[in-house]
Design an enzyme around this catalytic site. Structure first.
Site, short mmCIF file in Angstrom:
data_model
loop_
_atom_site.label_atom_id
_atom_site.label_comp_id
_atom_site.label_asym_id
_atom_site.label_seq_id
_atom_site.Cartn_x
_atom_site.Cartn_y
_atom_site.Cartn_z
N GLU A 33 0.82 -1.23 0.00
CA GLU A 33 0.00 0.00 0.00
C GLU A 33 0.85 1.27 0.00
OE1 GLU A 33 -0.67 -2.72 1.87
OE2 GLU A 33 -2.71 -2.64 2.66
N HIS A 35 3.62 1.76 -1.71
CA HIS A 35 3.92 2.05 -3.12
C HIS A 35 2.67 2.57 -3.84
CE1 HIS A 35 7.10 -1.09 -2.28
NE2 HIS A 35 7.83 -0.10 -2.78
N GLN A 150 17.12 8.48 2.30
CA GLN A 150 17.19 8.32 0.84
C GLN A 150 16.57 9.52 0.14
OE1 GLN A 150 16.37 4.54 -1.43
NE2 GLN A 150 14.36 5.41 -1.65
O1 PAF Z 1 13.47 2.80 -2.27
C1 PAF Z 1 13.73 1.90 -3.10
O2 PAF Z 1 12.95 0.98 -3.33
C2 PAF Z 1 15.07 1.91 -3.81
O3 PAF Z 1 16.08 2.35 -2.98
C3 PAF Z 1 15.05 2.71 -5.13
C4 PAF Z 1 14.78 4.19 -4.88
C5 PAF Z 1 14.00 2.14 -6.05
C6 PAF Z 1 16.41 2.60 -5.83
O4 PAF Z 1 16.72 1.28 -6.14
#
Ligand code: PAF
Length: 285
Positions: A33, A35, A150
């Site tokens: 969910e 994503h 990230q």
């Molecule tokens: O967050 C993620 O799933 C990964 O780190 C990403 C941003 C797709 C890079 O591989």
């Protein structure tokens, strides 16, 4: 929806969009969910939505779960279809056959928090995200706030390298008891799943006490004790500025202070974060 497995194919498809805004949602698959909420945000902000599904070997350490990382591709295709995605980009490999010679490196921002125990991880992330940006050439790209470090690093990459893409963050999606949605939650046994909800409970406890404690260390002790009581091994628990990712003192802790945690439940490593000041409605547990 179309699934493209080669760079030529996805670029051919996207070439027909001249005026439309293209959004990229980069993922490693095993969609949940969290994503789906990124996809929904992409659909609100753009005309064409591309989801990339690629388990990026460059961001896994030697002893991490690259080989066992879940790859339920048929389910991912269905989830994208249901969410109204236009294109899935699912390449077999994004790197030259004999290895990559030129890649990106993150400086101080990658040494803190998750980066301290995952050497090279963020170099791998920014390198693959940069490759994906170059292939798809999106107007905007959406990243979840669960991986807050990230998101901060990617925002910094785009600013430092003057890249022509807007990076948009999206709220963390949680289960009813507060556990942040993650592809790795499926590794948890029933007992571990019960334990895991205490990670969010610890963050909420710290957030709720932030006004009462004049010392950041007292707040950190409160959080650590809660996690210890539930036998949760803490990798880090820190209160940092969300842009510099530097630990903050209480007097500096303005609206950009955030609590960051990484913990191990059994053999599963989970991360989470919450603003120190509660300025939004959070799910109560
Ligand atoms: O967050 C993620 O799933 C990964 O780190 C990403 C941003 C797709 C890079 O591989």
């Amino acid at each position: 929806m179309k699934v493209c497995t080669t760079i030529a194919e996805i670029q051919h498809e996207l070439a027909s969009f001249d005026k439309e805004r293209i959004a990229l949602v980069p993922t490693m698959g095993c969609l949940h969910e969290g994503h789906v909420s990124l996809i929904e945000k992409a659909k609100r902000l753009a005309d064409v939505v591309v989801v990339s599904i690629y388990v990026n070997p460059l961001q896994f350490g030697a002893h991490e779960d690259l080989d066992t990382y879940p790859r339920p591709f048929a389910g991912d295709v269905q989830a994208c279809q249901d969410a109204g995605v236009d294109f899935i980009f699912h390449p077999e490999n994004l790197y030259p056959e004999h290895g990559i010679q030129v890649s990106l490196q993150v400086n101080d921002l990658s040494q803190k928090l998750c980066g301290a125990s995952r050497k090279g991880h963020f170099d791998g992330v920014v390198t693959v995200v940069n490759i994906l940006f170059n292939i798809i050439r999106p107007h905007l790209a959406i990243f979840g706030e669960k991986d807050f470090q990230q998101l901060s690093i990617i925002q910094r990459m785009v600013a430092d390298l003057h890249m022509q893409v807007e990076v948009v963050g999206a709220d963390i999606v949680r289960d009813d008891d507060g556990l942040a949605k993650s592809s790795r939650n499926r590794y948890l046994s029933d007992d571990e799943r019960q334990q895991a909800k205490e990670i969010y409970a610890a963050l909420r406890l710290m957030q709720s006490q932030a006004d009462k404690h004049s010392n950041i260390n007292d707040l950190l002790t409160l959080g650590r004790e809660h996690l210890k009581q539930h036998n949760i091994a803490v990798e880090y628990l820190e209160i940092c500025d969300e842009i510099s990712l530097e630990p903050v003192t209480h007097s500096q802790a303005g609206t950009t202070a955030r609590i960051f945690v990484a913990a191990e439940i059994g053999t599963t490593r989970l991360i989470d974060n919450l603003p120190l000041t509660n300025n939004e409605e959070q799910p109560c547990v």
